[in-house]
Scaffold this active site. Structure first.
Site, PDB file in Angstrom:
ATOM      1  CB  SER A 257     -10.399  -3.285   2.645  1.00 19.55           C
ATOM      2  OG  SER A 257     -11.059  -4.228   1.826  1.00 19.55           O
ATOM      3  CE  LYS A 258      -3.588  -0.565  -2.512  1.00 15.68           C
ATOM      4  NZ  LYS A 258      -3.885   0.611  -3.191  1.00 15.68           N
TER       5      LYS A 258
END
Ligand code: GLU
Length: 486
Positions: A257-258
């Site tokens: 994930s970012k």
């Protein structure tokens, strides 16, 4: 083999997407086949302006451009190949044709249920802890009822009918044998009421007509595989091979994930990773070569890669490993190649270096330690700008250096260096001379090397003292030592 990468143009190319594209590229190239790019833009609301260019630019930068389909030529998006168009929104007629064929053969049916009704149904199923699934209200509608509702202008979608009593089985190239019970498979919408197909119908039609031999795609599609296999069967077509590539994970095994790092492939380009390093790293995420070898060029990957050796477990995106591979790749470049790679950054952030005829000798010194290309100007800056050198830096307790000792050593160092003839000014002579000073005066080598290097660079970390002094030349070296104690 003909393989394809089929992104939806919904934003930047995800790093996991780049890995999927790379696997498809490798399989095509090792069989001297073709690597296609198809754009899956059937969800028009999610399409993002410029996304196609971004995806293609990243593939070009990485060195894995498509051979067929949607391509970038001189910076312009074009389509090339005999199986086009390769953009799904330009193929709507084809999907409609096969949706109608499925209707005619009774493998699909129109569904008039409103989204309100479907929402209520789903909530009800969830409340009863059932998997959400269409309840087939429209499956039993008579031909007459269907015709009159269509004539009355009611909106409808087309759904495929799943044989609920049997199982669908398949052998995936990565997952091995998989089996899906019919009763767990939903009657998937194939054609939406706006005339656009869903991914499920569109990719089956396209992979068939584009002669794709193996579909390499993300694991998130595995649960939809039985629908796709049934569609191939209903349409009387041979299904391709499928390989579902495992997810990329954060260190804590959650989906990449970012929040825990960059997910857009382009970010790695911006950060200054070499495409060679990124591809090498991405292939090793999940693929096991079966040997100890870790460094692979693209050509070597084409040779050695096999989709069957991709693990079905999720692969942890290990940033440290990426940096290690990047470092190895930087060291592998010839000095001239290395200079070529850092040159654009020098032009931008250290113009003096970019026009220095002696830059190559200096660049070689940082090639041994650099990780990210954009760091090159900073690491070379002390060659071009006078450093600020503090006593705090010069008197390094680790080297048992006190300010007093520094003040004692520096002048001796200076007169020693001054005595070296300019034509003998090279690292070998410098080293020999310094060692003799150390021996006659009883200093430790570090006690002389540290202040010399610190005086020349103003940095706690830099290339070694002799190399720096050689690259700076006699005059500059003496000037910088003077600047420290005068
Ligand atoms: N358009 C799909 C996606 O971006 C492609 C899946 C596939 O490769 O078939 O996830």
């Amino acid at each position: 083999m003909r393989t394809r990468f089929a992104p939806s143009p919904t934003g930047m190319l995800h790093i996991g997407g780049l890995r999927t594209a790379l696997f498809a590229y490798l399989v095509a190239k090792q069989t001297k086949g073709s690597f296609l790019l198809r754009i899956e833009d059937t969800d028009q609301e999610r399409s993002v302006e410029g996304a196609i260019e971004n995806i293609l630019r990243t593939l070009h930068w990485a060195g894995i451009p498509p051979d067929e389909g949607v391509l970038l030529e001189n910076g312009v998006v074009v389509q090339k190949g005999s199986k086009g168009p390769y953009i799904q929104s330009e193929r709507l007629g084809l999907y409609k044709k096969y949706a109608d064929e499925l209707l005619a053969s009774g493998k699909a049916y129109p569904c008039f249920c409103t989204s309100d009704r479907l929402d209520r149904m789903r909530k009800d199923q969830q409340a009863h802890k059932q998997a959400p699934m269409y309840d087939r209200k429209c499956l039993g509608l008579s031909k007459e009822a269907v015709a009159s509702r269509i004539a009355a202008g009611e909106k409808y979608v087309i759904r495929m009918e799943i044989p609920r009593s049997s199982a669908v089985t398949f052998t995936d190239d990565i997952r091995g044998f998989v089996s899906f019970e019919g009763e767990t498979i939903d009657d998937q919408v194939l054609l939406k009421s706006d005339g656009f197909p869903t991914y499920h119908l569109a990719h089956v039609v396209d992979d068939h007509f584009m002669d794709i031999d193996i579909v390499i795609r993300g694991e998130e599609w595995l649960s939809s595989l039985p629908k796709h296999l049934l569609l191939f069967e209903y349409l009387g077509w041979k299904a391709p091979r499928y390989a579902h590539v495992p997810l990329l994970l954060n260190a804590d095994r959650s989906k990449l994930s970012k929040r825990q790092g960059d997910v857009a492939a382009e970010d790695y380009q911006t950060k200054g990773y070499l495409p060679e390093a990124l591809l090498n790293f991405l292939t090793l995420l999940g693929w096991n070569p079966g040997t100890e070898q870790e460094m692979f060029s693209l050509a070597e990957l084409i040779d050695a890669f096999s989709i069957e050796r991709v693990s079905k477990a999720g692969a942890i995106f290990d940033h440290e490993k990426l940096d290690w591979i990047q470092g190895q790749w930087i060291r592998k470049l010839t000095p001239e190649e290395f200079l070529g790679r850092i040159h654009p950054y020098l032009q931008k952030d250290l113009p003096a270096a970019s026009v220095d005829p002696g830059i190559l000798t200096k660049a070689i010194l940082i090639q041994e330690r650099l990780i990210l290309l954009p760091e090159a100007p900073e690491t070379l800056r002390f060659f071009y700008e006078e450093p600020t050198v503090t006593m705090e830096l010069l008197a390094n307790p680790k080297q048992k250096l006190t300010p007093e000792l520094v003040k004692e050593i520096l002048p001796q160092l200076r007169s020693l260096l001054e005595g070296i003839d300019a034509k003998d000014w090279n690292r070998t002579t410098l080293e020999a001379q310094l060692r003799s000073l150390v021996e006659t005066k009883g200093y430790k080598l570090g006690q002389v090397l540290w202040p010399l290097r610190a005086a020349l660079t103003g940095r706690p970390y830099s290339p070694g003292a002799f190399e720096v002094a050689e690259a700076l030349g006699k005059e500059k070296t003496l000037q910088r030592i003077d600047a420290c104690y005068k």
